[in-house]
Design an enzyme around this catalytic site. Structure first.
Site, PDB file in Angstrom:
ATOM      1  N   LYS A   1      20.148   1.196  61.864  1.00 47.71           N
ATOM      2  CA  LYS A   1      20.807   0.208  62.731  1.00 47.71           C
ATOM      3  C   LYS A   1      21.794   0.919  63.653  1.00 47.71           C
ATOM      4  CE  LYS A   1      22.680  -3.169  60.440  1.00 47.71           C
ATOM      5  NZ  LYS A   1      23.550  -4.214  59.817  1.00 47.71           N
TER       6      LYS A   1
ATOM      7  N   LYS B   1      28.088   2.382  53.493  1.00 50.74           N
ATOM      8  CA  LYS B   1      28.387   1.004  53.083  1.00 50.74           C
ATOM      9  C   LYS B   1      29.212   1.061  51.815  1.00 50.74           C
ATOM     10  CE  LYS B   1      27.279  -3.183  54.467  1.00 50.74           C
ATOM     11  NZ  LYS B   1      26.823  -3.651  55.798  1.00 50.74           N
TER      12      LYS B   1
ATOM     13  N   GLY C   1      34.100  -4.992  57.859  1.00 50.85           N
ATOM     14  CA  GLY C   1      33.807  -6.132  56.993  1.00 50.85           C
ATOM     15  C   GLY C   1      32.322  -6.308  56.737  1.00 50.85           C
ATOM     16  N   ASP C   2      32.023  -7.172  55.802  1.00 49.34           N
ATOM     17  CA  ASP C   2      30.665  -7.657  55.525  1.00 49.34           C
ATOM     18  C   ASP C   2      30.911  -8.955  54.741  1.00 49.34           C
ATOM     19  OD1 ASP C   2      27.691  -6.548  55.711  1.00 49.34           O
ATOM     20  OD2 ASP C   2      27.855  -7.459  53.737  1.00 49.34           O
TER      21      ASP C   2
ATOM     22  N   ASN D   1      30.721 -15.721  58.935  1.00 47.04           N
ATOM     23  CA  ASN D   1      31.014 -15.233  60.277  1.00 47.04           C
ATOM     24  C   ASN D   1      29.761 -15.067  61.153  1.00 47.04           C
ATOM     25  OD1 ASN D   1      31.218 -12.261  61.749  1.00 47.04           O
ATOM     26  ND2 ASN D   1      32.861 -13.689  62.235  1.00 47.04           N
TER      27      ASN D   1
HETATM   28  N1  GLU Z   1      28.721  -5.241  57.985  1.00 46.15           N
HETATM   29  C1  GLU Z   1      28.211  -5.173  59.320  1.00 46.15           C
HETATM   30  C2  GLU Z   1      26.786  -4.691  59.323  1.00 46.15           C
HETATM   31  O1  GLU Z   1      26.051  -5.002  58.408  1.00 46.15           O
HETATM   32  C3  GLU Z   1      29.130  -4.450  60.282  1.00 46.15           C
HETATM   33  C4  GLU Z   1      29.482  -3.049  59.920  1.00 46.15           C
HETATM   34  C5  GLU Z   1      30.544  -2.420  60.824  1.00 46.15           C
HETATM   35  O2  GLU Z   1      31.018  -3.038  61.769  1.00 46.15           O
HETATM   36  O3  GLU Z   1      30.856  -1.265  60.545  1.00 46.15           O
HETATM   37  O4  GLU Z   1      26.315  -4.047  60.214  1.00 46.15           O
END
Ligand code: GLU
Length: 445
Positions: A114, A126, A165-166, A241
């Site tokens: 990603k 992560k 965040g997540d 969110n």
């Molecule tokens: N948790 C988000 C994702 O799955 C954002 C991660 C971030 O901004 O570092 O991509």
């Protein structure tokens, strides 16, 4: 899969027992890479795949904290630093009782590709904890975050690893985490975390970015069929969110959004979701979708139901992994779905993805369709480095360009490999190639 890819996969199974989500995420990527390794034998020669499926570093730690009743609680914290080929590790923190090492590894693995697709210089990582923020007071959340950061601070940094965040981690948690990092390190290191408050180093439009980006991606997929978001009947799952700002963007583009959901069931609101009420209930009151229904005449709560049973033309899974299976995909196809864009990470099971492919449904996988969040995190890091905050429209227009670029890159690569319209293949190959080439250049490290 060719023999060597199969060997890589078998090794992943042997080395990581009991981590089905991680196996699933790896398998999906490896299946796309058959055609790539045939064109590029150097990837096998340099064991790029065997190296990429092994995280560079995995950290697990105890998180003790004291609840409001004076009782000592113990959770487990994680940070998986998966790949730094393209930049410092980057990826969110998830606080949810379902978190375990396998979940964090699947998320970290997805994050590599990603982040590569965004075109920004960020590696993949992560983290999180099995801590359940639900029903906890602000004081408990703060003490938990402080304890979590008391270990994490030695592993992160603006040039090392930049969490965000997540699920279960939003602006409040990032604030407490940042405060503790600042205290422990005696540095105002803005770029160590993203998703900060806009008055102290955060970026405008970061909150909106993931949901907005997912809808921009869907709009771009629809455009390949001469359609647009305008006038579509949209089903959204989740009410966090990502879901909230997917609803917002879809409505802004003239679509009718019929649903949102949480673990109790889903809201069916034929008049269209009332965004202001949804935000009040979720962002201000931290309530449930049932609270929305109580205050919204005409809306109905379907307890225990699946949003995918509601006939729609666009589906946006924005809740969590494996929330949409083959049966759900079949229901969507029967209901006339044209496009599916994943706001969550890996919400569709492999059978569901296969069902969409067989039906010719436009399908945008999470690692492409939800990359707007992390891309905007990288824009936040840029603003922090230059000490120059941008306006909302500056960030939002960069986001739009990035999402369109991700879409076009996936579409182009799928076409180059003889599979036009296969965004899964396109995303996996485009994301992988950049990382693999950086690894080749950087040697065996
Ligand atoms: N948790 C988000 C994702 O799955 C954002 C991660 C971030 O901004 O570092 O991509």
């Amino acid at each position: 899969m060719d023999e060597e890819l199969q060997e890589v996969y078998d090794q992943v199974l042997r080395r990581n027992p009991g981590e089905p989500e991680f196996h699933q995420a790896v398998r999906e990527v490896l299946e796309s890479l058959d055609v790539v390794v045939r064109r590029h034998p150097e990837y096998h020669d340099q064991a790029i795949l065997s190296r990429l499926v092994e995280p560079e570093r995995q950290i697990m730690f105890r998180v003790p904290w004291v609840d409001d009743g004076g009782r000592v609680q113990v959770n487990r914290g994680y940070r998986v630093q998966f790949s730094s080929a393209l930049g410092p590790y980057k990826g969110g923190l998830r606080f949810h009782p379902s978190v375990n090492l396998g979940i964090i590894k699947f998320l970290g693995f997805e994050q590599i590709f990603k982040n590569s697709l965004t075109g920004m210089s960020i590696g993949g990582g992560k983290g999180g904890s099995d801590f359940d923020p639900h029903g906890r007071s602000d004081g408990e959340i703060m003490r938990f975050c402080q304890s979590f950061m008391t270990e994490l601070y030695r592993h992160v940094g603006e040039y090392t690893d930049v969490p965000a965040g997540d699920i279960g981690v939003g602006g409040r948690e990032i604030g407490y985490l940042f405060g503790q990092y600042k205290r422990l390190s005696n540095r105002y290191e803005s770029g160590v975390l993203t998703g900060k408050g806009v008055t102290w180093g955060g970026s405008l439009a970061r909150t909106e970015a993931t949901g907005y980006g997912t809808v921009i991606f869907a709009d771009r997929m629809l455009a390949t069929k001469g359609q647009a978001m305008e006038g579509q009947r949209v089903v959204v799952s989740g009410s966090g969110n990502v879901a909230i700002y997917a609803v917002a963007k879809a409505q802004e583009l003239g679509a009718q959004v019929l649903t949102v959901s949480d673990s109790s069931g889903y809201v069916l609101d034929e008049a269209g979701i009332d965004l202001a009420l949804l935000r009040q209930v979720k962002e201000v009151e931290r309530g449930r979708v049932a609270d929305y229904v109580e205050r919204r005449p005409g809306a109905r709560l379907v307890r225990g139901g699946r949003v995918w049973d509601v006939p729609c033309t666009v589906a946006l899974p924005c809740a969590t992994q494996n929330e949409l299976d083959r049966r759900d995909a079949e229901a969507l196809v029967r209901g006339g779905v044209v496009a599916v864009a994943e706001g969550a990470n890996m919400p569709s099971t492999p059978d569901a993805v296969e069902t969409f492919a067989e039906a010719g449904t436009l399908f945008g996988p999470g690692k492409a369709a939800n990359a707007g969040g992390v891309a905007t995190s990288a824009l936040e890091m840029q603003q922090n480095a230059s000490r120059d905050p941008w306006s909302f429209s500056q960030v939002a227009s960069r986001l739009e360009v990035i999402m369109e670029h991700i879409h076009d890159q996936c579409a182009q690569v799928a076409e180059d490999y003889g599979r036009p319209g296969d965004y899964v293949l396109g995303a996996n190959i485009a994301g992988f190639t950049k990382v693999a080439d950086a690894m080749l250049a950087q040697g065996v490290v």
